[in-house]
Design an enzyme around this catalytic site. Structure first.
Site, PDB file in Angstrom:
ATOM      1  N   ARG A  50       0.796  -1.234   0.000  1.00 48.01           N
ATOM      2  CA  ARG A  50       0.000   0.000   0.000  1.00 48.01           C
ATOM      3  C   ARG A  50       0.821   1.272   0.000  1.00 48.01           C
ATOM      4  O   ARG A  50       0.541   2.207  -0.755  1.00 48.01           O
ATOM      5  CB  ARG A  50      -0.900   0.075   1.262  1.00 48.01           C
ATOM      6  CG  ARG A  50      -2.190  -0.634   1.166  1.00 48.01           C
ATOM      7  CD  ARG A  50      -2.511  -1.210   2.520  1.00 48.01           C
ATOM      8  NE  ARG A  50      -1.524  -2.208   2.836  1.00 48.01           N
ATOM      9  CZ  ARG A  50      -1.607  -3.477   2.427  1.00 48.01           C
ATOM     10  NH1 ARG A  50      -2.661  -3.862   1.792  1.00 48.01           N
ATOM     11  NH2 ARG A  50      -0.649  -4.354   2.683  1.00 48.01           N
ATOM     12  N   THR A  51       1.791   1.327   0.893  1.00 45.92           N
ATOM     13  CA  THR A  51       2.497   2.604   1.079  1.00 45.92           C
ATOM     14  C   THR A  51       3.218   2.994  -0.208  1.00 45.92           C
ATOM     15  O   THR A  51       3.076   4.117  -0.698  1.00 45.92           O
ATOM     16  CB  THR A  51       3.485   2.495   2.253  1.00 45.92           C
ATOM     17  OG1 THR A  51       2.777   1.987   3.387  1.00 45.92           O
ATOM     18  CG2 THR A  51       4.092   3.836   2.591  1.00 45.92           C
ATOM     19  N   LYS A  79      26.691  -3.982  -2.275  1.00 42.56           N
ATOM     20  CA  LYS A  79      28.156  -3.907  -2.420  1.00 42.56           C
ATOM     21  C   LYS A  79      28.782  -3.196  -1.237  1.00 42.56           C
ATOM     22  O   LYS A  79      29.993  -2.987  -1.205  1.00 42.56           O
ATOM     23  CB  LYS A  79      28.515  -3.149  -3.691  1.00 42.56           C
ATOM     24  CG  LYS A  79      27.937  -3.723  -4.963  1.00 42.56           C
ATOM     25  CD  LYS A  79      28.255  -2.783  -6.140  1.00 42.56           C
ATOM     26  CE  LYS A  79      27.288  -2.981  -7.280  1.00 42.56           C
ATOM     27  NZ  LYS A  79      27.318  -1.848  -8.210  1.00 42.56           N
ATOM     28  N   ARG A 100      11.268   3.910   3.154  1.00 41.15           N
ATOM     29  CA  ARG A 100      10.961   2.950   4.220  1.00 41.15           C
ATOM     30  C   ARG A 100      12.249   2.210   4.553  1.00 41.15           C
ATOM     31  O   ARG A 100      12.956   1.748   3.655  1.00 41.15           O
ATOM     32  CB  ARG A 100       9.881   1.958   3.781  1.00 41.15           C
ATOM     33  CG  ARG A 100       9.721   0.801   4.772  1.00 41.15           C
ATOM     34  CD  ARG A 100       8.520  -0.052   4.487  1.00 41.15           C
ATOM     35  NE  ARG A 100       7.289   0.663   4.795  1.00 41.15           N
ATOM     36  CZ  ARG A 100       6.079   0.102   4.746  1.00 41.15           C
ATOM     37  NH1 ARG A 100       5.961  -1.165   4.401  1.00 41.15           N
ATOM     38  NH2 ARG A 100       5.006   0.807   5.036  1.00 41.15           N
ATOM     39  N   HIS A 128       5.268   5.868  11.462  1.00 34.73           N
ATOM     40  CA  HIS A 128       4.761   5.685  10.094  1.00 34.73           C
ATOM     41  C   HIS A 128       3.823   6.863   9.825  1.00 34.73           C
ATOM     42  O   HIS A 128       2.604   6.697   9.775  1.00 34.73           O
ATOM     43  CB  HIS A 128       4.031   4.338  10.023  1.00 34.73           C
ATOM     44  CG  HIS A 128       3.751   3.838   8.643  1.00 34.73           C
ATOM     45  ND1 HIS A 128       3.901   4.610   7.493  1.00 34.73           N
ATOM     46  CD2 HIS A 128       3.297   2.625   8.215  1.00 34.73           C
ATOM     47  CE1 HIS A 128       3.558   3.882   6.440  1.00 34.73           C
ATOM     48  NE2 HIS A 128       3.198   2.672   6.850  1.00 34.73           N
TER      49      HIS A 128
HETATM   50  N1   CP Z   1      -0.015  -0.086   5.907  1.00 36.77           N
HETATM   51  C1   CP Z   1       1.164  -0.368   5.304  1.00 36.77           C
HETATM   52  O1   CP Z   1       2.207   0.211   5.637  1.00 36.77           O
HETATM   53  O2   CP Z   1       1.074  -1.305   4.328  1.00 36.77           O
HETATM   54  P1   CP Z   1       2.298  -1.782   3.427  1.00 36.77           P
HETATM   55  O3   CP Z   1       3.304  -2.442   4.348  1.00 36.77           O
HETATM   56  O4   CP Z   1       1.712  -2.725   2.423  1.00 36.77           O
HETATM   57  O5   CP Z   1       2.896  -0.568   2.795  1.00 36.77           O
END
Ligand code: CP
Length: 314
Positions: A50-51, A79, A100, A128
């Site tokens: 999703r993110t 590397k 991320r 998050h």
């Molecule tokens: N909610 C969320 O962070 O989903 P993903 O890990 O799929 O990005």
């Protein structure tokens, strides 16, 4: 000024309300050419559906171009290139970096070595913020406001960065939190201390049944995250602690909505999906608009420009 989004904890109430207002505007008109000529980098050192896809959709629907990777194994980090050098390099190419990373503090670190805004798309079990922005927008849309709500957080409250982020961002809105978790996954002490410092009311229980959740405005379910455990025996012990099913919703308030950052494993039975209280798939859809708001905000594109935008396509 670096406009990175590392956490929402430092945002004022007015700023959060402003970002909700921007999200509404992007929901009204999602396809625009506001970001034509801009490049958004998505650097995902951890898996995501999703993110990443909603950030990339958000940028695409505003006319930006995307670079990045979904798996660090295909990059020069294999590397031995450091995160420092990777960020320096990508800063040469992109106007915004969405990142991320599995390490807590990685986004903060990245923001300190570049002037390109970093949007934290999740750092370990820490924060998050873009998820929280879409959670706040979802709560606002379903409740009509953010004030004085009873929010029940269920499941992995120890490692769950989404619940940590949400708890901190709600501090302006007089919430009452109810923490429901097994002992091994209870809300860490630092967040309870945060609640006490911010005068946020909270209750804790291990019980999860229709009476316990009858007073909820928001029921926020979470996945027990296998990837955060060092002891897989412990994961096996707690992974199926709580399962929400339809019959547990008989006493729910009419306004109550079930949220889940997703992915789900075994926390929400599939029979709940068609229940009017279920909102998790709409919640994920709201991520598109909330992330459009965040990308524009870090690029200093404000509400006036968005309201007077003559690049709307739909
Ligand atoms: N909610 C969320 O962070 O989903 P993903 O890990 O799929 O990005």
């Amino acid at each position: 000024m670096n406009r990175s989004v590392i956490t929402l904890a430092n945002l004022s109430k007015e700023k959060i309300q402003y970002l909700i207002r921007l999200s509404e505007e992007f929901e009204r008109h999602t396809n625009r050419r506001l970001l034509e000529g801009k490049v958004v980098a998505t650097l995902f050192f951890e898996p995501s559906t999703r993110t990443r896809l909603s950030f990339e959709t958000a940028a695409n629907r505003l006319g930006a171009r995307i670079i990045g990777f979904t798996d660090p194994k295909v990059t020069s980090s294999t590397k031995g290139e450091t995160l420092h050098d990777t960020i320096k390099m990508v800063s040469n190419y992109a106007d915004v970096i969405v990142m991320r990373h599995f390490l807590e503090g990685a986004a903060q670190y990245a923001s300190e070595i570049t002037d390109v805004p970093i949007i934290n798309a999740g750092d370990g079990s820490n924060q998050h913020p873009s998820q929280t922005m879409l959670d706040l927008y979802s709560i606002y849309k379903t409740q009509g406001h953010l004030d004085n709500l009873h929010i029940y957080l269920v499941g992995d409250l120890k490692y769950g960065r989404t619940v940590h982020s949400l708890l901190m961002a709600m501090r302006h809105f007089n919430p009452t939190f109810h923490f429901i978790a097994p002992k091994e996954l209870e809300m860490p002490e630092e967040y309870k201390i945060y609640c006490e410092e911010q005068n946020i009311k909270y209750f804790e229980t291990r019980d999860f049944n229709e009476d316990v959740i009858a007073d909820a405005d928001i029921l926020y379910m979470t996945r027990v995250q296998r990837e955060r455990f060092t002891d897989l025996m412990e994961y096996e012990r707690v992974k199926d602690s709580y399962l929400l099913c339809n019959q547990m919703l008989r006493k729910a308030k009419s306004n109550m909505k079930i949220l889940h950052p997703l992915p789900r494993l075994n926390e929400i039975n599939i029979d709940v999906d068609s229940n009017p209280h279920a909102y998790y798939f709409e919640q994920a859809h709201n991520g598109l608009f909330a992330r459009q708001a965040l990308i524009c905000d870090v690029l200093n594109i404000g509400l006036d420009q968005i309201l007077n935008d003559n690049t709307i396509i739909d």
